[in-house]
Design a protein around this motif. Structure first.
Motif, PDB file in Angstrom:
ATOM      1  N   GLY A   9      -0.120-103.936 -23.705  1.00  0.00           N
ATOM      2  CA  GLY A   9       0.599-103.135 -22.711  1.00  0.00           C
ATOM      3  C   GLY A   9       2.069-103.498 -22.618  1.00  0.00           C
ATOM      4  N   GLY A  10       2.653-103.954 -23.711  1.00  0.00           N
ATOM      5  CA  GLY A  10       4.066-104.335 -23.741  1.00  0.00           C
ATOM      6  C   GLY A  10       4.323-105.789 -23.417  1.00  0.00           C
ATOM      7  N   ARG A  11       3.313-106.507 -22.999  1.00  0.00           N
ATOM      8  CA  ARG A  11       3.497-107.903 -22.605  1.00  0.00           C
ATOM      9  C   ARG A  11       3.934-108.795 -23.771  1.00  0.00           C
ATOM     10  NH1 ARG A  11       0.631-105.293 -19.319  1.00  0.00           N
ATOM     11  NH2 ARG A  11       0.380-105.839 -17.126  1.00  0.00           N
ATOM     12  N   LEU A  12       3.529-108.452 -24.986  1.00  0.00           N
ATOM     13  CA  LEU A  12       3.900-109.267 -26.142  1.00  0.00           C
ATOM     14  C   LEU A  12       5.239-108.852 -26.746  1.00  0.00           C
ATOM     15  CD1 LEU A  12       0.416-109.599 -27.837  1.00  0.00           C
ATOM     16  CD2 LEU A  12       1.744-111.426 -26.763  1.00  0.00           C
ATOM     17  N   SER A  13       5.963-107.983 -26.072  1.00  0.00           N
ATOM     18  CA  SER A  13       7.250-107.540 -26.593  1.00  0.00           C
ATOM     19  C   SER A  13       8.425-107.878 -25.677  1.00  0.00           C
ATOM     20  CB  SER A  13       7.224-106.032 -26.856  1.00  0.00           C
ATOM     21  OG  SER A  13       6.978-105.314 -25.672  1.00  0.00           O
ATOM     22  N   LYS A  14       8.134-108.559 -24.567  1.00  0.00           N
ATOM     23  CA  LYS A  14       9.182-108.923 -23.606  1.00  0.00           C
ATOM     24  C   LYS A  14       8.984-110.356 -23.131  1.00  0.00           C
ATOM     25  CE  LYS A  14       9.597-104.337 -21.417  1.00  0.00           C
ATOM     26  NZ  LYS A  14       9.333-103.653 -22.646  1.00  0.00           N
ATOM     27  N   PRO A  15      10.086-111.073 -22.871  1.00  0.00           N
ATOM     28  CA  PRO A  15       9.949-112.424 -22.317  1.00  0.00           C
ATOM     29  C   PRO A  15       9.241-112.407 -20.964  1.00  0.00           C
ATOM     30  CG  PRO A  15      12.193-112.042 -23.076  1.00  0.00           C
ATOM     31  CD  PRO A  15      11.483-110.719 -23.125  1.00  0.00           C
ATOM     32  N   GLN A  39      -2.360-118.004 -18.554  1.00  0.00           N
ATOM     33  CA  GLN A  39      -2.662-118.387 -19.937  1.00  0.00           C
ATOM     34  C   GLN A  39      -1.928-117.476 -20.919  1.00  0.00           C
ATOM     35  OE1 GLN A  39      -4.360-121.125 -19.967  1.00  0.00           O
ATOM     36  NE2 GLN A  39      -4.485-121.417 -22.158  1.00  0.00           N
ATOM     37  N   ASP A  40      -1.890-116.181 -20.613  1.00  0.00           N
ATOM     38  CA  ASP A  40      -1.182-115.235 -21.474  1.00  0.00           C
ATOM     39  C   ASP A  40       0.303-115.555 -21.554  1.00  0.00           C
ATOM     40  OD1 ASP A  40      -3.567-113.898 -21.896  1.00  0.00           O
ATOM     41  OD2 ASP A  40      -3.103-112.254 -20.523  1.00  0.00           O
ATOM     42  N   ASN A  41       0.888-116.010 -20.450  1.00  0.00           N
ATOM     43  CA  ASN A  41       2.312-116.347 -20.450  1.00  0.00           C
ATOM     44  C   ASN A  41       2.634-117.467 -21.431  1.00  0.00           C
ATOM     45  OD1 ASN A  41       2.951-114.356 -18.632  1.00  0.00           O
ATOM     46  ND2 ASN A  41       3.110-115.711 -16.875  1.00  0.00           N
ATOM     47  N   ILE A  42       1.711-118.369 -21.645  1.00  0.00           N
ATOM     48  CA  ILE A  42       1.912-119.427 -22.638  1.00  0.00           C
ATOM     49  C   ILE A  42       2.048-118.798 -24.025  1.00  0.00           C
ATOM     50  CG2 ILE A  42       0.856-121.428 -23.788  1.00  0.00           C
ATOM     51  CD1 ILE A  42      -0.558-121.995 -21.043  1.00  0.00           C
ATOM     52  N   ILE A  43       1.192-117.849 -24.322  1.00  0.00           N
ATOM     53  CA  ILE A  43       1.245-117.172 -25.620  1.00  0.00           C
ATOM     54  C   ILE A  43       2.540-116.375 -25.739  1.00  0.00           C
ATOM     55  CG2 ILE A  43       0.142-115.444 -27.095  1.00  0.00           C
ATOM     56  CD1 ILE A  43      -2.537-116.328 -25.691  1.00  0.00           C
ATOM     57  N   ILE A  44       2.914-115.661 -24.690  1.00  0.00           N
ATOM     58  CA  ILE A  44       4.143-114.860 -24.705  1.00  0.00           C
ATOM     59  C   ILE A  44       5.352-115.755 -24.970  1.00  0.00           C
ATOM     60  CG2 ILE A  44       5.656-113.398 -23.305  1.00  0.00           C
ATOM     61  CD1 ILE A  44       2.991-112.430 -21.904  1.00  0.00           C
ATOM     62  N   GLU A  45       5.392-116.921 -24.342  1.00  0.00           N
ATOM     63  CA  GLU A  45       6.491-117.872 -24.584  1.00  0.00           C
ATOM     64  C   GLU A  45       6.503-118.330 -26.041  1.00  0.00           C
ATOM     65  OE1 GLU A  45       8.938-118.706 -22.691  1.00  0.00           O
ATOM     66  OE2 GLU A  45       8.273-117.970 -20.735  1.00  0.00           O
ATOM     67  N   ARG A  46       5.327-118.519 -26.621  1.00  0.00           N
ATOM     68  CA  ARG A  46       5.243-118.936 -28.025  1.00  0.00           C
ATOM     69  C   ARG A  46       5.686-117.814 -28.964  1.00  0.00           C
ATOM     70  NH1 ARG A  46       0.070-123.053 -28.534  1.00  0.00           N
ATOM     71  NH2 ARG A  46       0.732-124.393 -26.820  1.00  0.00           N
ATOM     72  N   VAL A  47       5.345-116.582 -28.619  1.00  0.00           N
ATOM     73  CA  VAL A  47       5.809-115.441 -29.412  1.00  0.00           C
ATOM     74  C   VAL A  47       7.332-115.389 -29.376  1.00  0.00           C
ATOM     75  CG1 VAL A  47       5.861-112.904 -29.534  1.00  0.00           C
ATOM     76  CG2 VAL A  47       3.691-114.102 -29.164  1.00  0.00           C
ATOM     77  N   LEU A  48       7.917-115.552 -28.191  1.00  0.00           N
ATOM     78  CA  LEU A  48       9.378-115.567 -28.053  1.00  0.00           C
ATOM     79  C   LEU A  48       9.989-116.703 -28.874  1.00  0.00           C
ATOM     80  CD1 LEU A  48      12.043-114.617 -26.822  1.00  0.00           C
ATOM     81  CD2 LEU A  48      11.501-116.014 -24.798  1.00  0.00           C
ATOM     82  N   GLU A  49       9.393-117.869 -28.812  1.00  0.00           N
ATOM     83  CA  GLU A  49       9.888-119.029 -29.557  1.00  0.00           C
ATOM     84  C   GLU A  49       9.922-118.740 -31.063  1.00  0.00           C
ATOM     85  OE1 GLU A  49       8.274-123.485 -30.609  1.00  0.00           O
ATOM     86  OE2 GLU A  49       7.745-122.643 -28.647  1.00  0.00           O
ATOM     87  N   LEU A  50       8.832-118.193 -31.600  1.00  0.00           N
ATOM     88  CA  LEU A  50       8.789-117.889 -33.030  1.00  0.00           C
ATOM     89  C   LEU A  50       9.747-116.760 -33.394  1.00  0.00           C
ATOM     90  CD1 LEU A  50       4.984-118.197 -33.883  1.00  0.00           C
ATOM     91  CD2 LEU A  50       6.824-119.784 -34.449  1.00  0.00           C
ATOM     92  N   ALA A  51       9.869-115.764 -32.520  1.00  0.00           N
ATOM     93  CA  ALA A  51      10.792-114.656 -32.771  1.00  0.00           C
ATOM     94  C   ALA A  51      12.230-115.171 -32.843  1.00  0.00           C
ATOM     95  CB  ALA A  51      10.663-113.594 -31.685  1.00  0.00           C
ATOM     96  N   THR A  52      12.585-116.063 -31.937  1.00  0.00           N
ATOM     97  CA  THR A  52      13.926-116.644 -31.934  1.00  0.00           C
ATOM     98  C   THR A  52      14.147-117.463 -33.200  1.00  0.00           C
ATOM     99  OG1 THR A  52      13.921-116.684 -29.519  1.00  0.00           O
ATOM    100  CG2 THR A  52      15.504-118.126 -30.639  1.00  0.00           C
ATOM    101  N   LYS A  53      13.167-118.265 -33.553  1.00  0.00           N
ATOM    102  CA  LYS A  53      13.247-119.110 -34.755  1.00  0.00           C
ATOM    103  C   LYS A  53      13.437-118.281 -36.020  1.00  0.00           C
ATOM    104  CE  LYS A  53      10.189-122.101 -37.442  1.00  0.00           C
ATOM    105  NZ  LYS A  53       8.841-122.687 -37.472  1.00  0.00           N
ATOM    106  N   LYS A  54      12.758-117.145 -36.104  1.00  0.00           N
ATOM    107  CA  LYS A  54      12.806-116.301 -37.302  1.00  0.00           C
ATOM    108  C   LYS A  54      13.848-115.181 -37.199  1.00  0.00           C
ATOM    109  CE  LYS A  54       8.020-117.123 -38.681  1.00  0.00           C
ATOM    110  NZ  LYS A  54       8.205-117.608 -40.047  1.00  0.00           N
ATOM    111  N   ASN A  55      14.534-115.097 -36.060  1.00  0.00           N
ATOM    112  CA  ASN A  55      15.563-114.085 -35.822  1.00  0.00           C
ATOM    113  C   ASN A  55      15.010-112.655 -35.963  1.00  0.00           C
ATOM    114  OD1 ASN A  55      18.177-113.375 -35.050  1.00  0.00           O
ATOM    115  ND2 ASN A  55      18.808-113.084 -37.180  1.00  0.00           N
ATOM    116  N   VAL A  56      13.865-112.441 -35.327  1.00  0.00           N
ATOM    117  CA  VAL A  56      13.231-111.128 -35.283  1.00  0.00           C
ATOM    118  C   VAL A  56      12.815-110.859 -33.841  1.00  0.00           C
ATOM    119  CG1 VAL A  56      12.443-111.221 -37.685  1.00  0.00           C
ATOM    120  CG2 VAL A  56      10.931-112.046 -35.866  1.00  0.00           C
ATOM    121  N   THR A  57      12.214-109.708 -33.593  1.00  0.00           N
ATOM    122  CA  THR A  57      11.800-109.385 -32.233  1.00  0.00           C
ATOM    123  C   THR A  57      10.406-109.941 -31.937  1.00  0.00           C
ATOM    124  OG1 THR A  57      10.727-107.299 -32.821  1.00  0.00           O
ATOM    125  CG2 THR A  57      13.107-107.217 -32.328  1.00  0.00           C
ATOM    126  N   MET A  58      10.100-110.011 -30.672  1.00  0.00           N
ATOM    127  CA  MET A  58       8.764-110.432 -30.258  1.00  0.00           C
ATOM    128  C   MET A  58       7.710-109.449 -30.773  1.00  0.00           C
ATOM    129  SD  MET A  58       9.515-111.692 -26.349  1.00  0.00           S
ATOM    130  CE  MET A  58       7.805-112.151 -26.028  1.00  0.00           C
TER     131      MET A  58
END
Length: 120
Positions: A9-15, A39-58
């Protein structure tokens, strides 16, 4: 496999903390995701972390994870940038360590709507 709601529902595409009209009004998604929000927020933060590391979007990280599982996500596209991101997803390779990092905090969500009502 074609996953339903591949971006939660868009949760994995926004901080965490960023909102949208859909976040505020989609009662179906709230009934599905509010119980596991912490618990989901932990995953969302990890998605953001990897997106930042790889210079791509969540979104690209989330879809790359689904592709790594052999899933074929079906996406609704309302902007050219959405389509470009989906296409770029094919260029992202997640390591086994990164996949495990995303999956480790996951807990299953309860079934809601027609899926919950169809019990047999």
């Amino acid at each position: 496999i074609t996953p339903y709601s591949p971006l939660a529902g868009g949760r994995l595409s926004k901080p965490v903390g960023e909102t949208s009209k859909r976040f505020l009004e989609d009662q179906y998604a709230k009934s599905k995701y509010d119980l596991t929000k912490e618990q989901d927020n932990i995953i969302i933060e990890r998605v953001l972390e990897l997106a930042t590391k790889k210079n791509v979007t969540m979104t690209e990280i989330s879809l790359a994870w689904l592709l790594s599982k052999g899933a074929i996500p079906v996406m609704g596209v309302t902007k050219l940038s959405h389509l470009e991101g989906i296409i770029n997803t094919n260029n992202i390779q997640l390591t086994n360590k990164e996949i495990s990092y995303l999956e480790e905090p996951y807990i299953p969500h309860k079934l809601v709507g027609i899926l919950a009502e169809n019990r047999g």
